[in-house]
Design a protein around this motif. Sequence first.
Motif, PDB file in Angstrom:
ATOM      1  N   HIS A  23       5.086  -2.470  -7.579  1.00 50.04           N
ATOM      2  CA  HIS A  23       5.480  -1.937  -6.284  1.00 50.04           C
ATOM      3  C   HIS A  23       5.029  -0.490  -6.151  1.00 50.04           C
ATOM      4  N   SER A  72       0.404  -3.652 -11.826  1.00 51.45           N
ATOM      5  CA  SER A  72       0.338  -2.992 -10.516  1.00 51.45           C
ATOM      6  C   SER A  72      -1.070  -2.465 -10.221  1.00 51.45           C
ATOM      7  N   GLN A 127      -3.727  -3.966  -7.506  1.00 55.66           N
ATOM      8  CA  GLN A 127      -3.040  -4.624  -6.395  1.00 55.66           C
ATOM      9  C   GLN A 127      -3.307  -3.861  -5.103  1.00 55.66           C
ATOM     10  N   LYS A 128      -3.282  -4.577  -3.983  1.00 53.95           N
ATOM     11  CA  LYS A 128      -3.477  -3.942  -2.689  1.00 53.95           C
ATOM     12  C   LYS A 128      -2.285  -3.053  -2.340  1.00 53.95           C
ATOM     13  N   SER A 137      -0.941  -2.670   0.529  1.00 50.58           N
ATOM     14  CA  SER A 137      -0.030  -3.404   1.408  1.00 50.58           C
ATOM     15  C   SER A 137       0.956  -4.238   0.597  1.00 50.58           C
ATOM     16  N   THR A 138       0.446  -4.934  -0.419  1.00 47.40           N
ATOM     17  CA  THR A 138       1.304  -5.772  -1.259  1.00 47.40           C
ATOM     18  C   THR A 138       2.328  -4.934  -1.995  1.00 47.40           C
ATOM     19  N   VAL A 146       5.142  -3.596   0.376  1.00 53.27           N
ATOM     20  CA  VAL A 146       6.070  -4.661   0.756  1.00 53.27           C
ATOM     21  C   VAL A 146       6.995  -4.993  -0.403  1.00 53.27           C
ATOM     22  N   LEU A 147       6.454  -5.063  -1.606  1.00 50.96           N
ATOM     23  CA  LEU A 147       7.272  -5.378  -2.774  1.00 50.96           C
ATOM     24  C   LEU A 147       8.298  -4.284  -3.053  1.00 50.96           C
ATOM     25  N   TYR A 168       3.433  -7.179   7.751  1.00 48.86           N
ATOM     26  CA  TYR A 168       3.867  -6.722   6.438  1.00 48.86           C
ATOM     27  C   TYR A 168       5.184  -5.932   6.530  1.00 48.86           C
ATOM     28  N   SER A 188       9.025  -7.629   4.651  1.00 42.09           N
ATOM     29  CA  SER A 188       9.847  -7.088   3.565  1.00 42.09           C
ATOM     30  C   SER A 188      11.324  -7.396   3.752  1.00 42.09           C
TER      31      SER A 188
END
Length: 271
Positions: free
Chosen positions: A101, A116, A119-120, A122-123, A126-127, A194, A198
């Motif tokens: 995250h 991590s 990772q994008k 955006s992802t 959100v996480l 997005y 969440s």
Amino acid sequence: MVAFFESFHPVMQALLATLFTWGMTALGATLVFATKTINQRLLDSMLGFAGGVMIAASYWSLLGPAIEMSSNNPIGAWFPAAFGFLLGGIFLWGIDKILPHLHPNAPIKDAEGLHSKGQKRSTLLVLAITLHNIPEGLAVGIAFGALANGGTEASLAGALTLALGIGIQNFPEGIAVSMPLRGDGMSQRKSFFYGQFSGMVEPIAAVIGAIAVSFIEPLLPYALSFAAGAMIFVVAEEVIPSSLEKGNKDLASMSLMIGFVVMMILDVALG
């Protein structure tokens, strides 16, 4: 409002209440359709406000009732609250170390959790918000689940107040995800998706919490305290640091105090 909710089972009440809190997250995310950026001072003040609401809710809506329910505990009324509170913090600490995250306002290089890297953004954003929506959903679900064990109209009002407070502070959470993505060049629709996504975890966590305490009454004070500990961990580890990272320390701190007072007033006056 209370009369409307009285006609439903506590599990359905929890679901309806957290559909509202999810909706507030989505409402915050809709700002991407109006502007591409948001004033940093405003965002930091809203994050501080959200932290204040969560801190106040942790005591007035969760820890306080847990202590009252534990008056006959053989160890002491303090034990379920203390044990559950620490367990909630430890649980979120574990998830924080595992789940990849990125905190709001943080650069991509500061992403946390396993795997991590790569990772994008955006992802990861959100996480991060999803991580602290879990205890919020649990808290609302547990508050409504308590009604199945003989709760009164007053406790229903308290559960509704908690949902209202969580909903209010979810508004800036939707902004905290969607706006940075929009600023990075993502389309309005994707940024909104997005941002609201969440909040989807809250109804799921609420139903789980409500079902659990509906059938296991002795678990209730521990469950309330667990949710409080998890929320305080999120506030201390993520919400407050994120509100201070850009230098708006005084503004964020005063906003936190205002959020605390607003939730306190709502709980005492309505709950």
